[in-house]
Design a protein around this motif. Sequence first.
Motif, short mmCIF file in Angstrom:
data_model
loop_
_atom_site.label_atom_id
_atom_site.label_comp_id
_atom_site.label_asym_id
_atom_site.label_seq_id
_atom_site.Cartn_x
_atom_site.Cartn_y
_atom_site.Cartn_z
N VAL A 134 0.83 -1.21 0.00
CA VAL A 134 0.00 0.00 0.00
C VAL A 134 0.87 1.25 0.00
CG1 VAL A 134 -1.54 1.40 1.44
CG2 VAL A 134 -2.09 -0.98 1.01
N LEU A 135 1.91 1.26 0.82
CA LEU A 135 2.77 2.44 0.89
C LEU A 135 3.52 2.65 -0.42
CD1 LEU A 135 4.19 2.10 4.52
CD2 LEU A 135 2.30 3.51 3.72
N LEU A 136 4.07 1.58 -0.96
CA LEU A 136 4.80 1.71 -2.23
C LEU A 136 3.88 2.20 -3.35
CD1 LEU A 136 7.10 -1.45 -2.46
CD2 LEU A 136 7.83 0.93 -2.75
N LYS A 137 2.76 1.53 -3.52
CA LYS A 137 1.86 1.86 -4.63
C LYS A 137 1.19 3.21 -4.42
CE LYS A 137 -1.78 -0.19 -7.49
NZ LYS A 137 -2.97 0.64 -7.32
N GLY A 138 0.70 3.45 -3.20
CA GLY A 138 0.01 4.70 -2.93
C GLY A 138 0.89 5.91 -3.06
N LEU A 139 2.12 5.84 -2.55
CA LEU A 139 3.03 6.98 -2.65
C LEU A 139 3.52 7.17 -4.08
CD1 LEU A 139 4.99 6.63 0.71
CD2 LEU A 139 3.08 8.15 0.17
N LEU A 140 3.62 6.07 -4.83
CA LEU A 140 3.94 6.20 -6.25
C LEU A 140 2.84 6.97 -6.97
CD1 LEU A 140 5.68 5.62 -8.70
CD2 LEU A 140 4.66 3.33 -8.83
N HIS A 141 1.57 6.66 -6.65
CA HIS A 141 0.45 7.43 -7.21
C HIS A 141 0.60 8.91 -6.87
CE1 HIS A 141 -1.91 4.18 -8.80
NE2 HIS A 141 -2.12 3.62 -7.63
N ARG A 142 0.87 9.20 -5.59
CA ARG A 142 1.00 10.60 -5.16
C ARG A 142 2.07 11.32 -5.96
NH1 ARG A 142 0.31 12.70 -0.19
NH2 ARG A 142 0.67 14.62 -1.34
N LEU A 143 3.25 10.70 -6.04
CA LEU A 143 4.37 11.33 -6.74
C LEU A 143 4.07 11.51 -8.23
CD1 LEU A 143 7.20 9.25 -5.04
CD2 LEU A 143 6.77 11.69 -4.70
N ASP A 144 3.50 10.48 -8.83
CA ASP A 144 3.20 10.51 -10.25
C ASP A 144 2.17 11.59 -10.59
OD1 ASP A 144 3.75 9.53 -12.78
OD2 ASP A 144 2.23 7.97 -12.70
#
Length: 695
Positions: free
Chosen positions: A131-141
């Motif tokens: 969740v942290l990896l995918k969710g923060l990737l969404h945020r950054l992207d």
Amino acid sequence: MDYHDAGKAHEPFQLKILKALGEEVTLMKDLEVPHNYLSPFLLPEAVFALPKQDYQALIQAIAFHHERNVEPDSQLIKKALYEDLWPKLTDINEHLATEGANLEERFNRILKQMKKRIKYSDHKTNYVDYVLLKGLLHRLDHAASAHVPIEVDAEQDFKQLVDQGFAKIASDKGVPVEQVYRELQKYAHKHRKENVIIIAQTGMGKTEAALLWASNSKTFFTLPLRVSINALFDRIYSKMNYKNVGLLHSSSMDYLTENLEEDWEVVSEQSRHFASKLLFTTIDQILKFPFLYREYEKELATMAYSSLVIDEIQAYDPKIAAVLIRALEMIYLVGGRFLLMTATLPSIYLETLRESGIIPPEAFQVKTFVDDTVIRHRIELVEKSIVDDVEEMIRLAETKKVLVIANTVKQAMELYGRIKEKTEKVRVFHSMYIQKHRAIIEKELLAFDENEQATGIWVTTQLVEASIDIDFDVLFTEAATLDSLCQRFGRCYRRRQYKKTVPNIFIYTVEPSGTGYIYDKEILERSITLLKSFSGEILPESEKVRLVSELYKRDNLKGTEFLKKFDGALEQLNTFDDYTLSNKDAQRLLRDIQAELVIPCDVYDNHSCLFEQLEQADKEKRTELRRKITRLTVSLRKTAARGRTRKLPHKGKKQNGEEYDLLPWIQILDLKYEFNEVSKTGAGVLLDQEIDNQI
């Protein structure tokens, strides 16, 4: 971030870019694969030295940083890799300035990890890391694409804002500012690193307490009603002069454009991307993740390093409360923290949290703050219908501010009509106004409250219950459930002591409207029974808290619709499979499921030019026109609208000439509408017998 878009090196994707730049190219649709499904196959060798759970989370975070309706096609992926990407791996690595490996021998291994999705049911294994990896990737992207900061003013401590407000009081007393904090505020600051549930009466400084609890953390502050959220945003932005505060709800763009002379676009964009240090918002914008919709990890991962304030949880429907409780469990799971603030707390919510299989009972503090020396309300139960006491309302309104609360719009309009026949000193406010006029009336209500010399009557529905900062002299209300009544009480003598021996709150117990479909009949009747011993007496704050707690114990709710809705919603949440719903699906479920956006027929007739302009407008102009049109709409229950609506007659055209329906989510409502923008008065949608269950 270096590798999540590596799959864009795929030739079909590059050709699309060239075409978009105006070059004449032949697209390769037969070889086209979404770039996110290709990127994991271009990862460097070092990834595979990670523990299996870690690289599984990494591969899935990259593969699904765009959630698509099409599942990975192993044969097409293999073809794209063998015929296009792997032959030019050296060039790709040089372009990325990285050292990628030829992963041909790992093809099946990577594909297997992509197809075995990590789900919420795996939360005891590597779910949180994923969740942290995918969710923060969404945020950054998303932040990079929108060209907005990921976080704004990250170092701000909200204690500074509170202390600035208290500085003069502290200076006058010659003491440190912490000594002028109220007990609630001291407690909140002391427990700022913990999860906390606070039950506190009106007037104890809950907003400052929440800011002290939030401390230096990124914070989301939720309230049930947009008017309350707008008021708090304005207080922080204008009165506390903190400009890195955000506002996010279904009509926040309208509020910002109308109330901020400058920087409204910056505030809006930062709010939409969760960049604001402090964000005032509705739950449907940030707490949809219990529905496990596609890309929900963006919200949940942000909560992992944030603080969440939920104000007035008792004001939500039990189905929504069930979702909020699940949201708290998920926030705890990923490492975030929460503060629940409420004037009264139904025991069943606390019982459910304490029985959670995820949040240990010792993981949150519960504290009640009441002061029975502060007398605000003397109540009287009146055994007749509220419509039979209009003369008394008018008499008191000659010298006082009188608030009348009905359970339904139909009843509110009946009262308003009877009062208006006898006096002009009456206004009405309910949900059946278009958004543009509702905002006008909200301002009028707040202005009336602030005018110390004003007298007269406001007839409303429970729209004014939760967190609207108004203070009337007398309240006339239909009987409702105790939690709802206590919220209504909070709009009378909100900021003052009541020292008279005559009642200032009148509760009408005969045939209250909305019984059985807005309010559970059995709970409403029990509420009246519990209040009978206080008729003609002062109702202490501690008794309000105790009575609501007692009424909503699970054992006392057996057989009620309330309990069926609450338990049913909890059970339904267990049936949702990850990634089956879209973001919009989840938002609809959280908003109410049954709402429909309509525009009254005469409002439509007066503004049809906007729709005609929309038919021809370019992309930039369409956004502005849609916003103007949305301000002309009313949210109506589908059951109430049935048989009274029709489609908009307007069509748009695609580039290929194909026609499509413009704004298919908006219907024309064949009921008349009344509002005078000069006098700022009118009844709104003119309801008939079929539409009697609006609030």
